[in-house]
Design an enzyme around this catalytic site. Structure first.
Site, short mmCIF file in Angstrom:
data_model
loop_
_atom_site.label_atom_id
_atom_site.label_comp_id
_atom_site.label_asym_id
_atom_site.label_seq_id
_atom_site.Cartn_x
_atom_site.Cartn_y
_atom_site.Cartn_z
N GLU A 64 24.17 8.00 -27.29
CA GLU A 64 25.25 7.85 -27.97
C GLU A 64 26.43 8.39 -26.78
OE1 GLU A 64 27.36 8.89 -31.97
OE2 GLU A 64 26.02 10.15 -31.07
N LYS A 107 28.32 1.93 -35.95
CA LYS A 107 27.61 3.18 -36.71
C LYS A 107 28.38 3.24 -38.03
CE LYS A 107 27.24 8.10 -36.22
NZ LYS A 107 28.04 9.39 -34.95
N CYS A 146 22.57 8.28 -34.10
CA CYS A 146 22.87 9.84 -34.37
C CYS A 146 22.80 10.30 -35.82
CB CYS A 146 24.13 10.15 -33.59
SG CYS A 146 24.17 11.97 -33.40
#
Length: 274
Positions: free
Chosen positions: A43, A114, A157
């Site tokens: 990321e 995300k 993440c």
């Protein structure tokens, strides 16, 4: 192909975009020379810096990052994941955090914005408010059937704390879960490996987790320990805390055999939870 080599790269990205991309290419080249077919970048691989600078540079960062992924995939003949980079949002004030998987020919295989945003006050004094400058994605990630390799599910993440996302991916055929991250040093020491192993074990799937490591700016520090974990939860490779890579084989037949030995996915009582 029943098995192939995967690489989870580890970087210490800063606000210097050109230096970041140069460091990323260095690690990509090393992984490719070692025979990796699937390579993942963490990321924020192209930029970690002030939110104001990221927002101002968003259009440039999006263009450079996307072009970089295509160029690297073609140059080194690999399937390449860009684990997250900023893309201008429609409101013109924030960005999306986008992951893209690119094939050897430079064609886009899949992308994911995300969903889960990190809005947390940590005991070490660091505060994170991703939602102030990032727009949450509104689509669940799809599973990507990568020719010659396997079926890949994308995430980014903080998603790792939400197991329902990975159930969605496995329900749609994922055999390998990619979890690129810039995990904080404070939470990473206690939770990173445990969460990755949990996602691997409960879904009987490989986990490939590229990572950021070290100090980026001010008090921002990442945990490191990019990892590759097999469907039994065994850590096959751990990059430690230095820039580099975790590299390990992925054996699709092992996914099948473990799912036969431990058929927990088949034993789910979904009707009771609907």
């Amino acid at each position: 192909m029943t098995d192939f080599l995967s690489a989870a790269l580890q970087l210490t990205s800063t606000s210097n975009v050109e230096a970041n991309l140069s460091a990323a290419e260095e690690q990509i080249e090393i992984a490719a020379r070692r025979g990796a077919d699937l390579v993942g970048l963490p990321e924020n691989f192209a930029f970690i810096g002030n939110d104001e600078d990221r927002l101002e540079m968003a259009s440039e960062l999006a263009e450079k990052s996307s072009r970089f992924l295509v160029t690297m995939a073609r140059r080194y003949q690999i399937v390449l994941l860009g684990g997250g980079y900023p893309v201008p949002a429609e409101d013109g004030k924030r960005t999306l955090n986008r992951s893209e998987l690119v094939g050897r020919d430079g064609q886009l295989l899949g992308r994911y914005d995300k969903i889960h945003l990190f809005d947390v006050d940590l005991p070490d004094g660091n505060k994170y408010r991703e939602s102030e400058t990032i727009v949450s994605g509104n689509l669940l990630p799809s599973v990507i059937d990568v020719p010659g390799l396997c079926r890949v599910g994308l995430s980014i993440c903080y998603d790792v704390r939400f197991p329902e996302l990975y159930r969605h991916l496995v329900d749609n055929g994922a055999e390998l879960l990619m979890i690129p991250a810039a995990f904080t040093a404070f939470t990473g020491k206690d939770h990173w490996q445990v969460l990755l192993q949990a996602r691997a074990i409960e879904n009987t799937a490989y986990v490939v987790a590229p990572a950021q490591t070290g100090e980026h700016y001010r008090r921002r520090q990442s945990h490191g320990h990019a990892m590759i974990i097999d469907p039994w939860g065994t850590v096959l490779a751990d990059a430690g805390v230095q820039e580099g890579a975790a590299i390990a084989p992925v054996d699709n037949s092992r996914v099948k055999s473990i799912r036969e030995q431990m058929p927990s996915i088949k034993h789910r009582k979904q009707e009771l939870f609907s």
